[in-house]
Motif scaffolding. Structure first.
Motif, short mmCIF file in Angstrom:
data_model
loop_
_atom_site.label_atom_id
_atom_site.label_comp_id
_atom_site.label_asym_id
_atom_site.label_seq_id
_atom_site.Cartn_x
_atom_site.Cartn_y
_atom_site.Cartn_z
N ARG A 84 49.28 31.40 41.84
CA ARG A 84 49.63 32.88 41.79
C ARG A 84 48.32 33.81 41.34
O ARG A 84 47.58 33.29 40.46
CB ARG A 84 50.60 33.10 40.83
CG ARG A 84 51.84 32.41 41.38
CD ARG A 84 53.12 32.73 40.34
NE ARG A 84 52.81 31.92 39.14
CZ ARG A 84 53.01 32.67 37.98
NH1 ARG A 84 53.83 33.47 37.82
NH2 ARG A 84 52.81 31.96 36.69
N LYS A 85 48.38 34.95 41.75
CA LYS A 85 47.44 35.79 41.23
C LYS A 85 47.94 37.30 40.90
O LYS A 85 48.92 37.46 41.57
CB LYS A 85 46.00 36.05 42.15
CG LYS A 85 46.25 36.62 43.77
CD LYS A 85 44.83 36.48 44.53
CE LYS A 85 45.38 36.82 45.76
NZ LYS A 85 43.99 36.89 46.22
N SER A 86 47.40 38.03 40.33
CA SER A 86 47.85 39.47 40.19
C SER A 86 48.06 40.20 41.20
O SER A 86 47.37 39.94 42.33
CB SER A 86 47.03 39.97 38.83
OG SER A 86 47.25 41.22 38.93
N SER A 87 49.29 40.82 41.29
CA SER A 87 49.56 41.87 42.37
C SER A 87 48.43 43.07 42.42
O SER A 87 48.46 43.55 43.22
CB SER A 87 50.94 42.52 42.04
OG SER A 87 51.25 43.13 40.88
N HIS A 88 47.71 43.14 41.20
CA HIS A 88 46.63 44.09 40.82
C HIS A 88 45.41 43.68 41.54
O HIS A 88 44.42 44.42 41.86
CB HIS A 88 46.39 44.58 39.52
CG HIS A 88 47.52 45.02 38.97
ND1 HIS A 88 48.19 46.54 39.10
CD2 HIS A 88 48.55 44.86 38.15
CE1 HIS A 88 48.86 46.74 38.37
NE2 HIS A 88 49.36 45.73 37.71
N SER A 89 45.32 42.26 42.25
CA SER A 89 44.13 41.92 42.65
C SER A 89 44.16 42.35 44.07
O SER A 89 44.72 42.28 45.00
CB SER A 89 44.27 40.53 42.67
OG SER A 89 43.26 39.83 43.26
N ASP A 90 42.80 43.21 44.65
CA ASP A 90 42.68 43.53 46.08
C ASP A 90 41.25 43.41 46.78
O ASP A 90 41.24 43.49 47.60
CB ASP A 90 43.19 45.12 46.11
CG ASP A 90 42.32 45.95 45.17
OD1 ASP A 90 41.22 45.34 44.47
OD2 ASP A 90 42.45 47.12 45.14
N ASP A 91 40.25 42.85 45.69
CA ASP A 91 39.08 42.68 46.41
C ASP A 91 38.57 41.09 46.41
O ASP A 91 37.45 41.10 46.69
CB ASP A 91 37.98 43.58 45.50
CG ASP A 91 37.94 43.13 43.78
OD1 ASP A 91 38.65 41.97 43.67
OD2 ASP A 91 37.22 43.45 43.03
N GLY A 92 39.40 40.25 46.15
CA GLY A 92 39.11 38.79 46.10
C GLY A 92 38.55 38.36 44.99
O GLY A 92 38.32 36.94 45.08
#
Length: 68
Positions: free
Chosen positions: A9-17
């Motif tokens: 899992r990774k944060s839902s705030h993660s957007d740039d890889g």
């Protein structure tokens, strides 16, 4: 010997890889770099991981240039 399949899992705030992914194992919390899923993993004691996350949520790891 086969490696068990894990749910990462990774944060839902993660957007740039540029992310840290987390998975639960029987006796540990595992972390890895999302850009290198077959790379190294770090293994943490679950109690220490919980303490680390609680410190982050409490603002315990502010960057020096971040106003309080």
């Amino acid at each position: 010997m086969t490696t068990p399949e894990r749910t990462w899992r990774k944060s839902s705030h993660s957007d740039d890889g540029n992310c840290v992914e987390v998975a639960l194992a029987d006796d540990a919390v595992l972390t890895r770099d999302s850009k290198e899923p077959d790379g190294l993993m770090l293994r943490f004691d679950p109690h220490r991981w919980r303490s680390f996350v609680e410190d982050i949520c409490d603002g315990g790891f502010q960057r020096p240039d971040t106003p309080e």
